[in-house]
Design a protein around this motif. Structure first.
Motif, PDB file in Angstrom:
ATOM      1  N   MET A 187      38.592  49.266  41.683  1.00  0.00           N
ATOM      2  CA  MET A 187      38.928  48.703  42.991  1.00  0.00           C
ATOM      3  C   MET A 187      39.576  49.835  43.792  1.00  0.00           C
ATOM      4  O   MET A 187      39.823  50.901  43.252  1.00  0.00           O
ATOM      5  CB  MET A 187      39.968  47.601  42.849  1.00  0.00           C
ATOM      6  CG  MET A 187      39.727  46.657  41.725  1.00  0.00           C
ATOM      7  SD  MET A 187      39.431  45.072  42.401  1.00  0.00           S
ATOM      8  CE  MET A 187      40.887  44.908  43.431  1.00  0.00           C
ATOM      9  N   GLY A 200      43.015  50.283  42.018  1.00  0.00           N
ATOM     10  CA  GLY A 200      43.172  50.056  40.575  1.00  0.00           C
ATOM     11  C   GLY A 200      41.911  49.514  39.940  1.00  0.00           C
ATOM     12  O   GLY A 200      40.801  49.942  40.274  1.00  0.00           O
ATOM     13  N   TRP A 201      42.117  48.539  39.045  1.00  0.00           N
ATOM     14  CA  TRP A 201      40.998  48.027  38.253  1.00  0.00           C
ATOM     15  C   TRP A 201      41.079  46.516  38.123  1.00  0.00           C
ATOM     16  O   TRP A 201      42.149  45.937  38.202  1.00  0.00           O
ATOM     17  CB  TRP A 201      41.064  48.594  36.826  1.00  0.00           C
ATOM     18  CG  TRP A 201      41.186  50.074  36.760  1.00  0.00           C
ATOM     19  CD1 TRP A 201      42.337  50.802  36.804  1.00  0.00           C
ATOM     20  CD2 TRP A 201      40.109  51.002  36.651  1.00  0.00           C
ATOM     21  NE1 TRP A 201      42.064  52.142  36.724  1.00  0.00           N
ATOM     22  CE2 TRP A 201      40.696  52.295  36.614  1.00  0.00           C
ATOM     23  CE3 TRP A 201      38.712  50.894  36.578  1.00  0.00           C
ATOM     24  CZ2 TRP A 201      39.929  53.456  36.509  1.00  0.00           C
ATOM     25  CZ3 TRP A 201      37.957  52.040  36.462  1.00  0.00           C
ATOM     26  CH2 TRP A 201      38.561  53.305  36.431  1.00  0.00           C
ATOM     27  N   ARG A 202      39.893  45.915  37.895  1.00  0.00           N
ATOM     28  CA  ARG A 202      39.884  44.505  37.481  1.00  0.00           C
ATOM     29  C   ARG A 202      39.225  44.415  36.114  1.00  0.00           C
ATOM     30  O   ARG A 202      38.137  44.917  35.892  1.00  0.00           O
ATOM     31  CB  ARG A 202      39.068  43.667  38.465  1.00  0.00           C
ATOM     32  CG  ARG A 202      39.859  43.325  39.699  1.00  0.00           C
ATOM     33  CD  ARG A 202      39.401  42.033  40.325  1.00  0.00           C
ATOM     34  NE  ARG A 202      40.110  41.814  41.563  1.00  0.00           N
ATOM     35  CZ  ARG A 202      41.372  41.369  41.625  1.00  0.00           C
ATOM     36  NH1 ARG A 202      42.031  41.101  40.514  1.00  0.00           N
ATOM     37  NH2 ARG A 202      41.959  41.205  42.787  1.00  0.00           N
ATOM     38  N   SER A 239      50.772  39.553  32.139  1.00  0.00           N
ATOM     39  CA  SER A 239      50.020  39.890  33.355  1.00  0.00           C
ATOM     40  C   SER A 239      49.267  38.676  33.878  1.00  0.00           C
ATOM     41  O   SER A 239      48.794  37.855  33.100  1.00  0.00           O
ATOM     42  CB  SER A 239      49.003  40.991  33.054  1.00  0.00           C
ATOM     43  OG  SER A 239      49.642  42.199  32.795  1.00  0.00           O
ATOM     44  N   GLY A 297      39.470  38.798  35.380  1.00  0.00           N
ATOM     45  CA  GLY A 297      39.700  39.572  36.599  1.00  0.00           C
ATOM     46  C   GLY A 297      41.145  40.013  36.727  1.00  0.00           C
ATOM     47  O   GLY A 297      41.675  40.117  37.826  1.00  0.00           O
ATOM     48  N   TYR A 325      44.220  42.127  37.371  1.00  0.00           N
ATOM     49  CA  TYR A 325      44.368  43.331  38.179  1.00  0.00           C
ATOM     50  C   TYR A 325      45.269  44.349  37.475  1.00  0.00           C
ATOM     51  O   TYR A 325      46.338  44.000  36.969  1.00  0.00           O
ATOM     52  CB  TYR A 325      44.946  42.990  39.550  1.00  0.00           C
ATOM     53  CG  TYR A 325      45.353  44.228  40.301  1.00  0.00           C
ATOM     54  CD1 TYR A 325      44.377  45.017  40.915  1.00  0.00           C
ATOM     55  CD2 TYR A 325      46.686  44.626  40.345  1.00  0.00           C
ATOM     56  CE1 TYR A 325      44.741  46.184  41.556  1.00  0.00           C
ATOM     57  CE2 TYR A 325      47.051  45.795  40.990  1.00  0.00           C
ATOM     58  CZ  TYR A 325      46.075  46.577  41.595  1.00  0.00           C
ATOM     59  OH  TYR A 325      46.427  47.736  42.219  1.00  0.00           O
TER      60      TYR A 325
END
Ligand SMILES: Cc1cc2nc3c(=O)[nH]c(=O)nc-3n(C[C@H](O)[C@H](O)[C@H](O)COP(=O)(O)OP(=O)(O)OC[C@H]3O[C@@H](n4cnc5c(N)ncnc54)[C@H](O)[C@@H]3O)c2cc1C
Lengths: 403, 362
Positions: free
Chosen positions: B132, B135-137, B173, B196, B198
């Protein structure tokens, strides 16, 4: 000699199968096939359906519901019951205490107990083993002392399967001290709600509650609950162990497990299926072949036994082959089943928030791992593998008989 | 080759033994409460470079895990061994910070290796990390994560275009679902679903082209450690069995006087000695190149697994009914051995790893 099943036998097999399919509820059969512990009522329901068709106690005398079928037909029946996932008629009732009462009980006892035993209106458990009397059963210590119109019983039984479900217990007790420890033993039955009987659950390594300790403290047992004659309990126990041999090899049960393994192992996973692994497939195929051999060995041993009734001489020593090989097959199947599992086998089905496994029963462990642990019992109870080997070596091969 | 313990190794062995024996005496409701004692002995850093507090190699790890198996210890020792190697080698500030907190006992971490319906193959994860802007999913599922619960960091391999990404997922998280269960030997284990979730950009550690090799190394160290744990458990289980055979009387004699049973116990001893040798082999193999190392470690696990199954089953058999109860220790050792048999792969799995590598090479 005619080594195939006769058309009549095949027809019987089909008849049994369709009756079971139509009458035993699918949820019960599924639970058995998945080896989930059954609620007590399901056992009762299934046995009553079997009993209606004469399938619960075909080996009993005809006047008490027996069918006078050949040993081969009875073996077919047992195999079908097992492989279809129908709960077996409770062995303590139909294979153990029932035949003893039919052979040695008073008329009054037969009338009172046998129909209820066949129909599982009375659930019996077996109180033979004690903490210090396992393989060496004859050294049992529970004592029954004559008192007024009956006996006062004191002692402890252990490993008592389904004592928690039982209405009655049949026990071996010592009624007198004799020179030989096999003498002075008697058999009696008691309601489980008798004052002085306490049951303590034992959780076994499969996470399930099957076995119990049963404490007998000053239990009053009326004389009419003595089975047969005082002091002949050991003979009756031997007679009882020689009864129904058709379930000894557990052939249908192993067949059911092996079929399940083939099905599970053939399911595709993201990295191929287990059945494609040569080492695994070989082991499974060997197990299937050996089970086929056992099913025929079992028919042969049963057939030999029924030719000359061994009566109270005790079991035909060759049944030890069935008991041992049958235990081994169940255990091997349980290992193969375990070996179909990936890392998921390390997770129990129920989440941690679940209740006590003693009440939650099988939900605590995934049923496959649980069956692997639990299957170790087959080579221990009812005469361990070592005891069976001793019997084969001595009684069949004649080894070690000093002159 | 030298099979004797050095003075330092003997000290390590004694202190680990003392600590674990003590914990076994005072069973805690939650084994995590014992963890600080492990940290005080420096166990989570044991085989790491000295800069991280390490003071040993695979031999020392073997010593610690042998005791761990003997006492059926439950504090979460395997996970820091696996993650410690990965974090220290992957480098980066984030990884080293976390490593320091793990070694001191402030934080815990669990490596999520396996995914549902993939057997023990960890090298081609289906879990995906989508890049993203910031960052990341993370999407995917992980199963059978030992000693994990909602309060641990997760070290999560995921599929990337150029290899295996390694992602640090903080405790609690958002977008991470967890189901905690018990292993069949009563330890904590969890499944995770990443829906998903994050993660910040620096959650990715290491280099996707090299992470696979790094994981393989950590896993091989883990397998050697588990072999040692199994040997420790088998050793003790045989002792328990022999003690039982001496005290249990049937037919007026101790059952240990029956030759059939004596022979069985002797067979157990042989299997255990073979397993011990193969564990030594797995330890020594840690110094070899990657292909050689993995093949020999797999060979060791196959043999130790087979020994464990035999020893476990026979121990139950020799105990008779007593072996079937959870109240008696033999059953608990059998349960532990069965779970360890499955850890990193069952016998068939490791045999085929050896076969794929072309058989056992010296
Ligand atoms: C799950 C389960 C359910 C059971 N259900 C019942 C029940 O409902 N009712 C009941 O009465 N009992 C029940 N039993 C008891 C069972 O029949 C006994 O466990 C069995 O007889 C063995 O006795 P033990 O457990 O005392 O073992 P032991 O007799 O102490 O045997 C220990 C070991 O020594 C070996 N051994 C003993 N003697 C010899 C010998 N002479 N030569 C060589 N080896 C020998 C045995 O094979 C075994 O390996 C159950 C047991 C189990 C495990």
């Amino acid at each position: 000699m005619d080594l195939g099943f006769s058309p009549e036998e095949e027809e019987f097999r089909a008849e049994v199968r369709s009756y079971l399919q139509q009458n035993i509820r699918a949820c019960i059969r599924e639970a058995v096939l998945e080896e989930q512990p059954l609620p007590r009522e399901w056992n009762v329901e299934a046995q009553q359906i079997l009993n209606r068709a004469g399938y619960a106690v075909p080996h009993w005398p005809v006047e008490w519901g027996g069918r006078d079928w050949s040993a081969v037909k009875r073996a077919i029946l047992t195999e079908e019951i097992d492989s279809m996932g129908v709960p077996r008629p409770l062995p303590f009732n139909v294979a153990l205490i029932g035949p003893v009462i039919a052979a040695f009980g008073s008329e009054e006892q037969k009338r009172r107990f046998l129909p209820a035993i066949a129909n599982l209106d009375m659930w019996f458990c077996q109180g033979f083993s004690e903490p210090d009397a396992g393989s060496d059963l004859a050294s049992l210590k529970t004592s029954a002392v004559r008192e007024g119109d009956g006996y006062r019983v004191n002692g402890q039984k252990t490993w008592t399967t389904y004592a928690q479900h039982a209405d009655w217990i049949f026990c071996l007790v010592r009624t007198s001290r004799e020179e030989r420890k096999q003498q002075g033993i008697s058999m009696m039955v008691m309601p489980m709600n008798s004052p002085g009987i306490t049951v303590r659950p034992i959780r076994s390594i499969d996470g399930i509650h099957h076995i119990n300790e049963v404490f007998l403290d000053d239990v009053h047992v009326p004389a009419e609950h003595l089975i047969g004659e005082e002091g002949r309990g050991w003979d009756y126990a031997k007679y009882l162990l020689g009864q129904e041999r058709t379930s000894m090899g557990n052939v249908g049960f192993s067949r059911r497990r092996l079929a399940r393994i083939r099905a599970r192992a053939s399911q595709t996973q993201s990295r191929g299926c287990r059945i494609d692994e040569p080492a695994f497939r070989r082991r499974l195929t060997w197990a299937e072949i050996e089970l086929q051999a056992l099913s025929i060995t079992q028919m042969r041993v049963i057939d030999e036994g029924s030719a000359g009734d061994t009566g109270s001489a005790g079991p035909d020593p060759k049944t030890s082959i069935l008991k041992m090989k049958g235990a081994e097959m169940l255990q091997r199947a349980s290992e193969l089943l375990l070996d179909t599992m990936g890392p998921e086998a390390m997770c129990n089905g129920a989440s941690l928030e679940g209740g006590d496994p003693l009440t939650e029963e099988g939900s605590e462990r995934s049923a496959i791992v649980s069956a692997y642990f639990g299957s170790r019992k087959y080579s221990i109870f009812g005469g361990s593998n070592e005891i069976q080997r001793n019997i084969l070596a001595k009684a069949v091969l004649g080894l070690g008989k000093r002159t | 080759m030298n099979f004797g313990l050095s003075e330092e190794q003997q000290m390590l062995s004694d202190s680990v033994d003392r600590m674990m024996a003590g914990h076994a005496q005072a069973a805690a409701a939650d084994p995590i409460s014992h963890w600080q004692d492990y940290c005080d002995l420096g166990l989570p850093a044991l085989s790491l470079p000295e800069a991280h507090g390490g003071y040993g190699g695979a031999e020392e790890v073997m010593i610690a895990f042998t005791a761990y198996g003997r006492y059926l210890a439950e504090a979460p020792l395997l996970q820091p061994l696996l993650s410690g190697r990965v974090l220290s080698e992957a480098g980066g500030e984030r990884a080293h910070d976390l490593l320091a907190r793990i070694i001191s006992g402030q934080d815990r971490v669990a490596l999520c290796l396996w995914e549902p319906n993939s057997g023990w193959h960890w090298d081609a994860p289906q879990t995906k990390a989508d890049p993203m802007a910031q960052g990341w999913r993370l999407r995917g599922q992980k199963t059978a994560v030992l000693d994990a619960d909602a309060s641990v960091w997760l070290l999560c391999p995921a599929r990337m275009a150029d290899g295996i990404g390694l992602f640090l997922v903080p405790p609690h998280s958002d977008g991470v679902k967890i189901k905690t269960m018990r292993t069949p030997d009563g330890r904590r284990v969890a499944n995770f679903a990443f829906d998903g979730a994050y993660l910040p950009a620096d959650a990715a550690i290491g280099d996707p082209t090299k992470n696979g090799a790094l994981l393989a190394r950590a896993i091989d160290e883990g397998i050697a450690a588990v072999c040692a744990e199994m040997v420790g458990a088998m050793d003790r289980l045989l002792e328990i069995t022999v003690e039982y055979m001496e005290t249990r009387k049937q037919f007026g004699v101790s059952i240990g006087s029956f030759q059939a049973l004596q022979h069985r116990a002797a067979d157990m001893l042989i299997e255990i000695e073979q397993a011990k040798s193969m564990t030594f082999h797995a330890v020594a193999a840690q110094r070899k190149d990657a292909a050689n190392r993995s093949c020999n470690v797999a060979a060791a696990k196959a043999l130790v697994n087979r020994a464990a199954r035999f020893v476990g089953q026979q121990a139950i058999q020799l105990h008779g009914g007593m072996g079937m109860t959870e109240e008696y220790p033999a059953g608990r050792y059998f349960q532990r051995l069965t779970v360890l048999e499955m850890m990193f792969g069952n016998t068939d799995h490791h045999l085929s790893q050896v076969e794929k590598a072309g058989g056992v090479t010296g």
